[in-house]
Scaffold this motif. Structure first.
Motif, PDB file in Angstrom:
ATOM      1  N   VAL A  18      30.270  -9.005  30.874  1.00  0.00           N
ATOM      2  CA  VAL A  18      29.291  -8.788  29.809  1.00  0.00           C
ATOM      3  C   VAL A  18      28.331  -7.644  30.128  1.00  0.00           C
ATOM      4  O   VAL A  18      27.728  -7.059  29.231  1.00  0.00           O
ATOM      5  CB  VAL A  18      28.496 -10.087  29.519  1.00  0.00           C
ATOM      6  N   LYS A  19      28.184  -7.338  31.408  1.00  0.00           N
ATOM      7  CA  LYS A  19      27.387  -6.199  31.855  1.00  0.00           C
ATOM      8  C   LYS A  19      28.119  -5.574  33.037  1.00  0.00           C
ATOM      9  O   LYS A  19      29.065  -6.149  33.573  1.00  0.00           O
ATOM     10  CB  LYS A  19      25.983  -6.648  32.295  1.00  0.00           C
ATOM     11  N   THR A  86      25.144 -18.281  28.877  1.00  0.00           N
ATOM     12  CA  THR A  86      24.385 -17.178  28.302  1.00  0.00           C
ATOM     13  C   THR A  86      23.952 -16.242  29.431  1.00  0.00           C
ATOM     14  O   THR A  86      24.088 -16.555  30.615  1.00  0.00           O
ATOM     15  CB  THR A  86      23.159 -17.691  27.545  1.00  0.00           C
ATOM     16  N   TYR A  87      23.430 -15.083  29.024  1.00  0.00           N
ATOM     17  CA  TYR A  87      22.941 -14.148  30.027  1.00  0.00           C
ATOM     18  C   TYR A  87      21.737 -13.398  29.484  1.00  0.00           C
ATOM     19  O   TYR A  87      21.540 -13.282  28.272  1.00  0.00           O
ATOM     20  CB  TYR A  87      24.042 -13.165  30.441  1.00  0.00           C
ATOM     21  N   LYS A  88      20.916 -12.924  30.404  1.00  0.00           N
ATOM     22  CA  LYS A  88      19.794 -12.086  30.037  1.00  0.00           C
ATOM     23  C   LYS A  88      20.276 -10.646  29.931  1.00  0.00           C
ATOM     24  O   LYS A  88      20.940 -10.135  30.841  1.00  0.00           O
ATOM     25  CB  LYS A  88      18.682 -12.180  31.083  1.00  0.00           C
ATOM     26  N   GLY A  89      19.954 -10.018  28.794  1.00  0.00           N
ATOM     27  CA  GLY A  89      20.415  -8.663  28.584  1.00  0.00           C
ATOM     28  C   GLY A  89      19.336  -7.769  28.037  1.00  0.00           C
ATOM     29  O   GLY A  89      18.146  -7.922  28.387  1.00  0.00           O
ATOM     30  N   TYR A  90      19.718  -6.862  27.165  1.00  0.00           N
ATOM     31  CA  TYR A  90      18.806  -5.831  26.660  1.00  0.00           C
ATOM     32  C   TYR A  90      17.544  -6.458  26.072  1.00  0.00           C
ATOM     33  O   TYR A  90      17.609  -7.431  25.319  1.00  0.00           O
ATOM     34  CB  TYR A  90      19.517  -4.991  25.613  1.00  0.00           C
ATOM     35  N   GLY A  91      16.406  -5.840  26.387  1.00  0.00           N
ATOM     36  CA  GLY A  91      15.125  -6.320  25.871  1.00  0.00           C
ATOM     37  C   GLY A  91      14.726  -7.681  26.411  1.00  0.00           C
ATOM     38  O   GLY A  91      13.859  -8.347  25.843  1.00  0.00           O
ATOM     39  N   ASN A  92      15.371  -8.115  27.506  1.00  0.00           N
ATOM     40  CA  ASN A  92      15.121  -9.417  28.123  1.00  0.00           C
ATOM     41  C   ASN A  92      15.416 -10.588  27.192  1.00  0.00           C
ATOM     42  O   ASN A  92      14.903 -11.691  27.374  1.00  0.00           O
ATOM     43  CB  ASN A  92      13.684  -9.523  28.646  1.00  0.00           C
ATOM     44  N   LYS A  93      16.258 -10.345  26.195  1.00  0.00           N
ATOM     45  CA  LYS A  93      16.713 -11.414  25.310  1.00  0.00           C
ATOM     46  C   LYS A  93      17.848 -12.192  25.984  1.00  0.00           C
ATOM     47  O   LYS A  93      18.477 -11.731  26.930  1.00  0.00           O
ATOM     48  CB  LYS A  93      17.210 -10.847  23.985  1.00  0.00           C
ATOM     49  N   THR A  94      18.109 -13.387  25.450  1.00  0.00           N
ATOM     50  CA  THR A  94      19.217 -14.207  25.918  1.00  0.00           C
ATOM     51  C   THR A  94      20.401 -14.017  24.974  1.00  0.00           C
ATOM     52  O   THR A  94      20.249 -14.110  23.754  1.00  0.00           O
ATOM     53  CB  THR A  94      18.812 -15.684  25.967  1.00  0.00           C
ATOM     54  N   TYR A  95      21.591 -13.772  25.556  1.00  0.00           N
ATOM     55  CA  TYR A  95      22.774 -13.452  24.756  1.00  0.00           C
ATOM     56  C   TYR A  95      23.919 -14.419  25.064  1.00  0.00           C
ATOM     57  O   TYR A  95      24.049 -14.943  26.175  1.00  0.00           O
ATOM     58  CB  TYR A  95      23.233 -12.013  25.030  1.00  0.00           C
ATOM     59  N   PHE A 189      23.827 -14.169  15.020  1.00  0.00           N
ATOM     60  CA  PHE A 189      24.823 -13.094  15.137  1.00  0.00           C
ATOM     61  C   PHE A 189      24.136 -11.745  15.270  1.00  0.00           C
ATOM     62  O   PHE A 189      23.314 -11.361  14.443  1.00  0.00           O
ATOM     63  CB  PHE A 189      25.739 -13.102  13.916  1.00  0.00           C
ATOM     64  N   GLY A 190      24.519 -11.011  16.328  1.00  0.00           N
ATOM     65  CA  GLY A 190      23.899  -9.722  16.589  1.00  0.00           C
ATOM     66  C   GLY A 190      24.807  -8.535  16.376  1.00  0.00           C
ATOM     67  O   GLY A 190      24.422  -7.551  15.752  1.00  0.00           O
ATOM     68  N   LYS A 234      22.730  -4.448  23.517  1.00  0.00           N
ATOM     69  CA  LYS A 234      21.719  -3.542  22.956  1.00  0.00           C
ATOM     70  C   LYS A 234      21.889  -3.431  21.449  1.00  0.00           C
ATOM     71  O   LYS A 234      20.909  -3.473  20.694  1.00  0.00           O
ATOM     72  CB  LYS A 234      21.814  -2.161  23.596  1.00  0.00           C
ATOM     73  N   ARG A 235      23.134  -3.310  20.996  1.00  0.00           N
ATOM     74  CA  ARG A 235      23.380  -3.229  19.550  1.00  0.00           C
ATOM     75  C   ARG A 235      22.984  -4.540  18.865  1.00  0.00           C
ATOM     76  O   ARG A 235      22.425  -4.532  17.765  1.00  0.00           O
ATOM     77  CB  ARG A 235      24.865  -2.931  19.317  1.00  0.00           C
ATOM     78  N   ALA A 236      23.251  -5.675  19.544  1.00  0.00           N
ATOM     79  CA  ALA A 236      22.879  -6.980  18.993  1.00  0.00           C
ATOM     80  C   ALA A 236      21.363  -7.140  18.903  1.00  0.00           C
ATOM     81  O   ALA A 236      20.850  -7.760  17.966  1.00  0.00           O
ATOM     82  CB  ALA A 236      23.476  -8.091  19.851  1.00  0.00           C
ATOM     83  N   TYR A 237      20.656  -6.574  19.867  1.00  0.00           N
ATOM     84  CA  TYR A 237      19.190  -6.657  19.893  1.00  0.00           C
ATOM     85  C   TYR A 237      18.595  -6.070  18.616  1.00  0.00           C
ATOM     86  O   TYR A 237      17.649  -6.626  18.034  1.00  0.00           O
ATOM     87  CB  TYR A 237      18.679  -5.904  21.122  1.00  0.00           C
ATOM     88  N   TYR A 238      19.152  -4.951  18.178  1.00  0.00           N
ATOM     89  CA  TYR A 238      18.655  -4.304  16.970  1.00  0.00           C
ATOM     90  C   TYR A 238      19.315  -4.835  15.695  1.00  0.00           C
ATOM     91  O   TYR A 238      18.797  -4.631  14.595  1.00  0.00           O
ATOM     92  CB  TYR A 238      18.880  -2.783  17.063  1.00  0.00           C
ATOM     93  N   GLY A 239      20.436  -5.534  15.844  1.00  0.00           N
ATOM     94  CA  GLY A 239      21.170  -5.979  14.669  1.00  0.00           C
ATOM     95  C   GLY A 239      20.880  -7.386  14.204  1.00  0.00           C
ATOM     96  O   GLY A 239      21.031  -7.686  13.011  1.00  0.00           O
ATOM     97  N   TYR A 240      20.465  -8.265  15.110  1.00  0.00           N
ATOM     98  CA  TYR A 240      20.397  -9.681  14.731  1.00  0.00           C
ATOM     99  C   TYR A 240      19.318  -9.994  13.698  1.00  0.00           C
ATOM    100  O   TYR A 240      19.448 -10.942  12.920  1.00  0.00           O
ATOM    101  CB  TYR A 240      20.220 -10.554  15.982  1.00  0.00           C
ATOM    102  N   VAL A 241      18.272  -9.192  13.646  1.00  0.00           N
ATOM    103  CA  VAL A 241      17.190  -9.455  12.693  1.00  0.00           C
ATOM    104  C   VAL A 241      17.603  -9.160  11.248  1.00  0.00           C
ATOM    105  O   VAL A 241      16.953  -9.616  10.311  1.00  0.00           O
ATOM    106  CB  VAL A 241      15.922  -8.634  13.045  1.00  0.00           C
TER     107      VAL A 241
END
Length: 265
Positions: A18-19, A86-95, A189-190, A234-241
């Motif tokens: 995943v990373k 799950t894992y911690k990823g971009y923006g310190n969010k959980t994915y 969904f991100g 990173k794409r999910a961070y900006y897409g999920y909202v």
């Protein structure tokens, strides 16, 4: 060892990368293709996320609609018994990430009809069409020499004026990542990102030649991927909202023929 973007250790355990430096243990679940009831049964039993499930059902439905063939669908799911689902990823969010691996082949299609004397000296391009959000992009990923494809398939005695038909069949292996942002116990969904590889099997029909159709060498499709496949979190961070971001491999143009990918809207 890596297959479908999934890695296997010497003990047979499966991991999703995943990373760059992080691997999540996963289990492989085969999706039954014999009927929709069986497919939905496995989706429910394995608690596959809604967007991933809809993608699987759409792959099957689109193949039937386009008269193409799904050979297998495998889903790689983070192991429920492991605390690292799950894992911690971009923006310190959980994915949370589910991976779908689809093996697929098309019906044969005509790539070109031309006099052999002209055609043997030509080159055809492989062009992939992507859906990136709301936009469509086309990229040339390879060129193939007709002479090299059919070097040993066409007898030297065939006149240059002979009208030949080149036809091909697509065989595609596609990996699709569904990446979710986890907030307050909800899986949001991100992003959907993809990569694919495969080949075109080439055949040529030559009037008057014994045996009729001749098999040429394969035209390989090296690994191609959507622009954010390696940074899906990173794409999910900006897409999920906004309901999720989708990047999809739509189709391949090969000579004068267009082949749908395993999923094509």
């Amino acid at each position: 060892m890596s297959k479908d973007g999934i890695y296997q250790d010497e003990n047979g355990n499966l991991f999703s990368k995943v990373k760059d430096d992080l691997f999540i243990p996963v289990k492989k679940v085969a999706i039954p293709l014999e009927n929709i009831q069986a497919t939905n049964g496995v989706i429910k039993e394995q608690n596959i996320q809604k967007e991933t499930a809809n993608y699987i059902l759409d792959v099957i439905a689109n193949a039937k609609k386009n008269h193409n063939h799904i050979d297998s669908i495998q889903v790689y799911l983070p192991q429920a018994t492991n605390s690292r689902r799950t894992y911690k990823g971009y923006g310190n969010k959980t994915y949370f990430e589910e991976t779908v691996a689809t093996n697929y082949h098309s019906e044969p299609a005509d790539v070109n009809q031309s006099p052999w004397g002209t055609y043997k000296n030509s080159v055809i391009k492989g062009i992939v069409e992507y859906l990136i959000g709301e936009a469509v992009d086309k990229v040339t990923y390879n060129s193939y020499s007709i002479a090299s494809i059919f070097a040993s398939a066409v007898p030297s005695s065939v006149p240059g004026t002979t009208e030949v038909t080149h036809y091909a069949q697509l065989f595609e292996s596609k990996t699709t990542k569904h990446t979710y942002v986890v907030e307050d116990g909800q899986y949001l969904f991100g992003s959907l990102t993809e990569k694919a590889s495969g080949k075109f099997e080439n055949f040529i029909s030559i009037p008057g030649v014994s045996g009729g159709n001749k098999r040429g060498s394969d035209s390989k499709i090296s690994n191609i991927q959507t622009q954010n496949y390696s940074s899906a979190d990173k794409r999910a961070y900006y897409g999920y909202v906004s309901g999720g971001w989708v990047e999809r491999i739509e189709s391949y143009q090969y000579g004068q023929a267009t082949f749908n990918s395993a999923y094509s809207s």
